[in-house]
Write a protein that holds these residues in place. Structure first.
Motif, mmCIF file in Angstrom:
data_model
loop_
_atom_site.group_PDB
_atom_site.id
_atom_site.type_symbol
_atom_site.label_atom_id
_atom_site.label_comp_id
_atom_site.label_asym_id
_atom_site.label_seq_id
_atom_site.Cartn_x
_atom_site.Cartn_y
_atom_site.Cartn_z
ATOM 1 N N ASN A 85 0.838 -1.196 0.000
ATOM 2 C CA ASN A 85 0.000 0.000 0.000
ATOM 3 C C ASN A 85 0.875 1.249 0.000
ATOM 4 N N ASP A 86 0.416 2.297 -0.664
ATOM 5 C CA ASP A 86 1.232 3.507 -0.781
ATOM 6 C C ASP A 86 1.612 4.081 0.581
ATOM 7 N N GLU A 87 0.668 4.081 1.512
ATOM 8 C CA GLU A 87 0.974 4.654 2.821
ATOM 9 C C GLU A 87 1.995 3.811 3.581
ATOM 10 N N GLU A 88 1.965 2.502 3.343
ATOM 11 C CA GLU A 88 2.953 1.636 3.986
ATOM 12 C C GLU A 88 4.342 1.849 3.382
ATOM 13 N N ILE A 89 4.402 2.115 2.087
ATOM 14 C CA ILE A 89 5.700 2.406 1.457
ATOM 15 C C ILE A 89 6.279 3.698 2.033
ATOM 16 N N GLU A 90 5.406 4.667 2.258
ATOM 17 C CA GLU A 90 5.871 5.924 2.867
ATOM 18 C C GLU A 90 6.292 5.698 4.317
ATOM 19 N N ALA A 105 9.258 5.413 -3.198
ATOM 20 C CA ALA A 105 9.518 4.330 -4.151
ATOM 21 C C ALA A 105 11.000 4.287 -4.516
ATOM 22 N N ARG A 106 11.592 5.439 -4.687
ATOM 23 C CA ARG A 106 13.009 5.493 -5.017
ATOM 24 C C ARG A 106 13.848 4.839 -3.913
ATOM 25 N N ARG A 107 13.460 5.104 -2.668
ATOM 26 C CA ARG A 107 14.228 4.506 -1.562
ATOM 27 C C ARG A 107 14.068 2.991 -1.528
ATOM 28 N N VAL A 108 12.868 2.487 -1.845
ATOM 29 C CA VAL A 108 12.687 1.033 -1.897
ATOM 30 C C VAL A 108 13.560 0.441 -3.000
ATOM 31 N N MET A 140 16.815 -0.365 -1.890
ATOM 32 C CA MET A 140 16.908 -1.475 -0.933
ATOM 33 C C MET A 140 17.065 -2.824 -1.629
ATOM 34 N N GLY A 141 16.894 -2.876 -2.939
ATOM 35 C CA GLY A 141 17.061 -4.148 -3.641
ATOM 36 C C GLY A 141 16.115 -4.393 -4.794
ATOM 37 N N PRO A 142 14.805 -4.236 -4.585
ATOM 38 C CA PRO A 142 13.861 -4.546 -5.674
ATOM 39 C C PRO A 142 14.107 -3.668 -6.908
ATOM 40 N N SER A 143 13.815 -4.230 -8.064
ATOM 41 C CA SER A 143 13.915 -3.443 -9.292
ATOM 42 C C SER A 143 12.550 -2.909 -9.729
ATOM 43 N N VAL A 144 11.500 -3.391 -9.066
ATOM 44 C CA VAL A 144 10.139 -2.945 -9.356
ATOM 45 C C VAL A 144 9.415 -2.686 -8.030
ATOM 46 N N VAL A 145 8.755 -1.558 -7.936
ATOM 47 C CA VAL A 145 7.932 -1.247 -6.766
ATOM 48 C C VAL A 145 6.521 -0.942 -7.242
#
Lengths: 313, 313
Positions: free
Chosen positions: B171-176, B188-191, B194-199
């Motif tokens: 969820n967007d709020e959880e990503i924030e 999203a940029r920070r995720v 962290m490793g993933p190539s897709v958020v």
């Protein structure tokens, strides 16, 4: 051709996680006019006090906006609003509201303002919106905004003015509140039954949706790395949207779904500039050449094709 | 080729303004599998109790889903969740959560499940997600979900598993919340760092956004006149999205931005069917022929062109 806007001219005190301004030019009519002035000659109708600075009047007059109907109330003070935004800008608390010259405001439109083909009734008390609507009998397209307060304390006149306009532009949650519908699709349909032929639901950072009797359109907010101050984003959006319609009418183009979709994109692009800096700072110095790239980018980040992967049974 | 999902199989008690169910089939893995089964053979890994009905196992096995790794715990009870939605479905209160067989769940994957090319780690405790990820060394694309609870009480293992996957769907709020970023673009940029190539940011009724290192894509939720029960919408979306990627890999197609955009559209379309009825009712009987019309409609209601109105200076 011309576009008349009636609404607030204000001084705002705003605090966001990225800074603060103790007293900056604001107000719905101000933000609307700065955006709409890219499309047509805007006539601004609204009151200010003795304290309204000449340099702020000059900002309001950007790109040829006509300020003849900005009424300077002798001995009066300009409308003042103070607010503070939360860390993620999702919430804002109003710290102070001083109506000042708005308490006794009676809109007086010059013949030039009355003659406009397009009219925008920014968020003011519904009874005043009705007065203005009746003065602008020549208008071919009338749009309006409102707010939850009027739904709660002035529903009857609010519903009356909604019945007198072509387009309602309102926050999605307010549209649901107004219609007591369980979701936006049903809510928009009920507004269309009240009179308007176009309903625009502003969804804040999520974008906006447009509804007509037989079609709809959805656009996200323009994604930004940095949002400094959301104040005025909705009115800037409205300025880009209604401004597009005014320009199209002036050019003799039909207000069809293709035009309305493009108008939504321009509203979205202009709102994205607005939130990049405090108040009117960014849009006041925005140039027309900066806008098309955002339209193209918005188109690019919302386009997709069916991937054609075969589905299993 | 195959797609393995590890997550909850549940009984849900749900009350919405449109009705209620005292005990219906639910769970993240269930909703995910029902959607993903349109694209590839799904292997479901998760525990149920003695009380799990044969007819529910049959629903889970819709469109060939493999249920060999559904562990039936002798003497155990199936995970149970009870919730109630607000009038506009925007809020939900959890009334009851009984972990039951999930309290002692240790994922045991068969060789077939381990060999899957694509893996989805539905929302379970991060330590278990890590265990499963390590067992599926052959997976070419791994996606995961999570929730605010793990951000709050298990941040370290959560960040570790995020570093082990290709795609975070949250969820967007959880990503924030996870990244403590002030807006979704920065978050999203920070995720991505962290490793993933897709958020993928799920935005509930507002739609979803996808981010890669150098591109992004935004799609609204499919607009519906009637939303009966939002339970499982996010997992159904994930099933359509990850399922598309599994099918593309199986067909030797590249997982490029065009494919990812289409995958977002299919996730959106499948989620829209899910919310039309309670629980799994709609998607369980959905046929492949019903899906393309929603993809086409989604494309239609998001398309626009620059209106070409001249801008003033």
């Amino acid at each position: 051709m011309a576009l008349t806007v009636v609404g607030s001219l204000a001084y705002d005190a705003v605090e966001t996680p990225f800074g603060k301004r103790d007293r900056m030019l604001g107000g719905a009519a101000t933000h609307f006019a700065l955006a709409a002035s890219f499309f047509d000659t805007v006539h601004v109708v609204g009151p200010v006090g003795d304290d309204f600075a000449d340099e702020d009047m000059a900002v309001l007059a950007t790109r040829g906006t006509n300020v003849d109907d900005v009424e300077r109330v002798a001995g009066g003070k300009t409308f003042f609003w103070a607010g503070r935004y939360s860390a993620n800008l999702n919430q804002r608390d109003t710290l102070d509201t001083q109506l000042n010259v708005f308490e006794t405001f009676e809109p007086k439109l010059s013949d030039a303002s009355k003659a406009a083909e397009v009219l925008f009734l920014a968020n003011i008390v519904p009874d005043l919106q009705i007065q203005v609507r009746e003065q602008c009998a020549a208008a071919k397209f009338v749009a309006m905004d409102s707010m939850n307060l009027w739904i709660e304390i002035a529903r009857e006149p609010l519903e009356r003015v909604i019945g007198m306009v072509d387009c309602l532009i309102l926050n999605d949650e307010e549209i649901e509140q107004l219609t007591e519908a369980p979701n936006l699709v049903q809510a928009a349909r009920r507004v269309l039954e009240m009179g308007p032929s176009v309903v625009v639901a502003k969804q804040g950072k999520y974008g906006a949706a447009l509804f007509t009797a037989d079609d709809h359109f959805w656009v996200p907010a323009f994604p930004l790395e940095t949002v400094v101050d959301p104040t005025g984003a909705g009115d800037t959006f409205a300025g880009g949207f209604v401004g597009t319609i005014a320009a199209a009418l002036a050019a003799g183009r039909p207000i069809d779904m293709g035009l309305l979709r493009g108008a939504m994109a321009y509203g979205t692009a202009l709102a994205s500039f607005n939130v990049e800096e405090f108040g009117t700072e960014r849009v006041a110095r925005l140039t027309p050449g900066e806008i098309p790239a955002r339209i193209a980018e918005l188109q690019r980040i919302t386009s997709f094709t069916d991937h054609g992967v075969a589905l299993r049974h």
